[in-house]
Write a protein that holds these residues in place. Sequence first.
Motif, PDB file in Angstrom:
ATOM      1  N   VAL A   1       0.852  -1.185   0.000  1.00  0.00           N
ATOM      2  CA  VAL A   1       0.000   0.000   0.000  1.00  0.00           C
ATOM      3  C   VAL A   1       0.892   1.240   0.000  1.00  0.00           C
ATOM      4  O   VAL A   1       1.708   1.426   0.914  1.00  0.00           O
ATOM      5  CB  VAL A   1      -0.925   0.035   1.237  1.00  0.00           C
ATOM      6  N   THR A   2       0.754   2.073  -1.027  1.00  0.00           N
ATOM      7  CA  THR A   2       1.561   3.282  -1.141  1.00  0.00           C
ATOM      8  C   THR A   2       0.690   4.504  -0.911  1.00  0.00           C
ATOM      9  O   THR A   2      -0.365   4.658  -1.540  1.00  0.00           O
ATOM     10  CB  THR A   2       2.232   3.376  -2.522  1.00  0.00           C
ATOM     11  N   THR A   3       1.129   5.355   0.010  1.00  0.00           N
ATOM     12  CA  THR A   3       0.433   6.607   0.290  1.00  0.00           C
ATOM     13  C   THR A   3       1.330   7.781  -0.081  1.00  0.00           C
ATOM     14  O   THR A   3       2.554   7.670  -0.070  1.00  0.00           O
ATOM     15  CB  THR A   3       0.043   6.727   1.768  1.00  0.00           C
ATOM     16  N   GLN A   4       0.693   8.884  -0.411  1.00  0.00           N
ATOM     17  CA  GLN A   4       1.435  10.101  -0.751  1.00  0.00           C
ATOM     18  C   GLN A   4       0.996  11.234   0.159  1.00  0.00           C
ATOM     19  O   GLN A   4      -0.198  11.451   0.360  1.00  0.00           O
ATOM     20  CB  GLN A   4       1.225  10.489  -2.204  1.00  0.00           C
ATOM     21  N   SER A   5       1.977  11.944   0.713  1.00  0.00           N
ATOM     22  CA  SER A   5       1.721  13.112   1.559  1.00  0.00           C
ATOM     23  C   SER A   5       2.341  14.336   0.909  1.00  0.00           C
ATOM     24  O   SER A   5       3.458  14.253   0.386  1.00  0.00           O
ATOM     25  CB  SER A   5       2.329  12.932   2.951  1.00  0.00           C
ATOM     26  N   GLN A   6       1.636  15.437   0.964  1.00  0.00           N
ATOM     27  CA  GLN A   6       2.199  16.712   0.527  1.00  0.00           C
ATOM     28  C   GLN A   6       2.150  17.683   1.687  1.00  0.00           C
ATOM     29  O   GLN A   6       1.123  17.795   2.370  1.00  0.00           O
ATOM     30  CB  GLN A   6       1.442  17.273  -0.673  1.00  0.00           C
ATOM     31  N   ILE A   7       3.261  18.376   1.923  1.00  0.00           N
ATOM     32  CA  ILE A   7       3.348  19.354   3.001  1.00  0.00           C
ATOM     33  C   ILE A   7       3.431  20.741   2.369  1.00  0.00           C
ATOM     34  O   ILE A   7       4.296  20.994   1.517  1.00  0.00           O
ATOM     35  CB  ILE A   7       4.560  19.098   3.907  1.00  0.00           C
ATOM     36  N   VAL A   8       2.517  21.616   2.795  1.00  0.00           N
ATOM     37  CA  VAL A   8       2.431  22.964   2.243  1.00  0.00           C
ATOM     38  C   VAL A   8       2.501  23.959   3.391  1.00  0.00           C
ATOM     39  O   VAL A   8       1.761  23.840   4.377  1.00  0.00           O
ATOM     40  CB  VAL A   8       1.107  23.153   1.462  1.00  0.00           C
ATOM     41  N   ALA A   9       3.396  24.938   3.276  1.00  0.00           N
ATOM     42  CA  ALA A   9       3.442  26.021   4.255  1.00  0.00           C
ATOM     43  C   ALA A   9       2.223  26.909   4.060  1.00  0.00           C
ATOM     44  O   ALA A   9       1.782  27.145   2.932  1.00  0.00           O
ATOM     45  CB  ALA A   9       4.724  26.825   4.091  1.00  0.00           C
ATOM     46  N   SER A  10       1.667  27.411   5.169  1.00  0.00           N
ATOM     47  CA  SER A  10       0.408  28.151   5.102  1.00  0.00           C
ATOM     48  C   SER A  10       0.586  29.649   4.854  1.00  0.00           C
ATOM     49  O   SER A  10      -0.217  30.267   4.176  1.00  0.00           O
ATOM     50  CB  SER A  10      -0.387  27.948   6.402  1.00  0.00           C
ATOM     51  N   GLU A  11       1.616  30.261   5.428  1.00  0.00           N
ATOM     52  CA  GLU A  11       1.748  31.725   5.372  1.00  0.00           C
ATOM     53  C   GLU A  11       3.194  32.114   5.091  1.00  0.00           C
ATOM     54  O   GLU A  11       4.011  32.108   6.017  1.00  0.00           O
ATOM     55  CB  GLU A  11       1.297  32.328   6.702  1.00  0.00           C
ATOM     56  N   PRO A  12       3.552  32.498   3.859  1.00  0.00           N
ATOM     57  CA  PRO A  12       2.732  32.431   2.652  1.00  0.00           C
ATOM     58  C   PRO A  12       2.636  30.997   2.157  1.00  0.00           C
ATOM     59  O   PRO A  12       3.444  30.147   2.527  1.00  0.00           O
ATOM     60  CB  PRO A  12       3.517  33.293   1.652  1.00  0.00           C
ATOM     61  N   GLU A  13       1.645  30.735   1.314  1.00  0.00           N
ATOM     62  CA  GLU A  13       1.425  29.376   0.848  1.00  0.00           C
ATOM     63  C   GLU A  13       2.521  28.957  -0.117  1.00  0.00           C
ATOM     64  O   GLU A  13       2.814  29.665  -1.088  1.00  0.00           O
ATOM     65  CB  GLU A  13       0.061  29.253   0.187  1.00  0.00           C
ATOM     66  N   ALA A  14       3.137  27.804   0.150  1.00  0.00           N
ATOM     67  CA  ALA A  14       4.202  27.291  -0.712  1.00  0.00           C
ATOM     68  C   ALA A  14       4.374  25.809  -0.444  1.00  0.00           C
ATOM     69  O   ALA A  14       4.420  25.375   0.716  1.00  0.00           O
ATOM     70  CB  ALA A  14       5.519  28.027  -0.442  1.00  0.00           C
ATOM     71  N   LYS A  15       4.448  25.021  -1.514  1.00  0.00           N
ATOM     72  CA  LYS A  15       4.620  23.580  -1.358  1.00  0.00           C
ATOM     73  C   LYS A  15       6.047  23.284  -0.918  1.00  0.00           C
ATOM     74  O   LYS A  15       7.010  23.720  -1.548  1.00  0.00           O
ATOM     75  CB  LYS A  15       4.325  22.859  -2.675  1.00  0.00           C
TER      76      LYS A  15
END
Length: 336
Positions: free
Chosen positions: A149-163
């Motif tokens: 089972v492969t899962t993908q996570s993405q982390i994004v900064a909120s202020e300012p928004e940036a992946k």
Amino acid sequence: THSKSAQYEVEYNAKDLILYALSVGFGSSSTTDELQFLYEENENFTPLPTFCLALTFWARSRDGNTMGIPSFPPPLMQKDDVIPRRFLRQQDLDLSNQPVIHTFQSIVWHQPMPIPSLAFVSGRCKGSVRTRISLETVAVQPKSIGTFVTTQSQIVASEPEAKICTMQSTALVFGVDSESIIPYESSSGTPNLQHKIQIPKERPPTLEWTFQTQPNQALLYRLSSGDSNHIHVDNSASEMLGSGKKAPLLHGLLTLAIAFRAVSKLASKNDRIHRLEGKFTKPAFVGDELLVKVWSEDSCRFLFVVLNKETGATLIDKGLAEFGSTATSSSPMSKM
């Protein structure tokens, strides 16, 4: 469609970054180069890139409490069974006691991790970085040995928004009949971040680096990473695995972070990490001496393995680290 993305939040501050660096062995030698990860007033203070691996364990829903030590499994892992039920042909199938092992981890950084503000309010540093984490299942592959089972996570900064980064993790679930599983592969264009790596063991490695794990290694790492599973505190995993080593299990992601430390010694100081991945093949235990072997493909691309120095067993195989300009785009949020 089977693709469902869950949203979580987590924030971190300078103390979190420093504790993480201490937990993966920084500060255990006399070198002053490591102070950039350990001292918030160092002019080059910066997060260790692998700190992003800890955020998934600390993440909570919008109304969740992030104080104290997280329970295990953490909320991000509680949303679904290890095999989400929408991929089961029998909805009443009990998965609660099926053995699960972490077999693969990859990280692609889109920009450096943001540095928390070090502004002081009433004598205390109040700066923190807020992030959002999305999680989705991108592949379910039933095989004769078990189900991957492969899962993908993405982390994004909120202020300012940036992946910040994209991570993929693969777990192998044993004991489930493959006929009971509905195979799945995301149709949303999600790339497979796992590369086909061939370690060039016919030639000598460019670097061999050893790291002696300490008795408190996993105890420190569970506090910094949020992975509070009891197998990193007691001897239950070594007994279950029939190991002669009566010791707690080292976190696999800790071993990967230690490998990153070794590989970084060969990279240019002006290059940033862009990609890191490795395949977990055997467990490591507290007290093991780890041997990291690294082969330079060029000045920005490195292959590596992690061995148990005493037994020669391979702990991480098919390791890949890529540095370079693809990760060096300027960011007002980080000076790494």
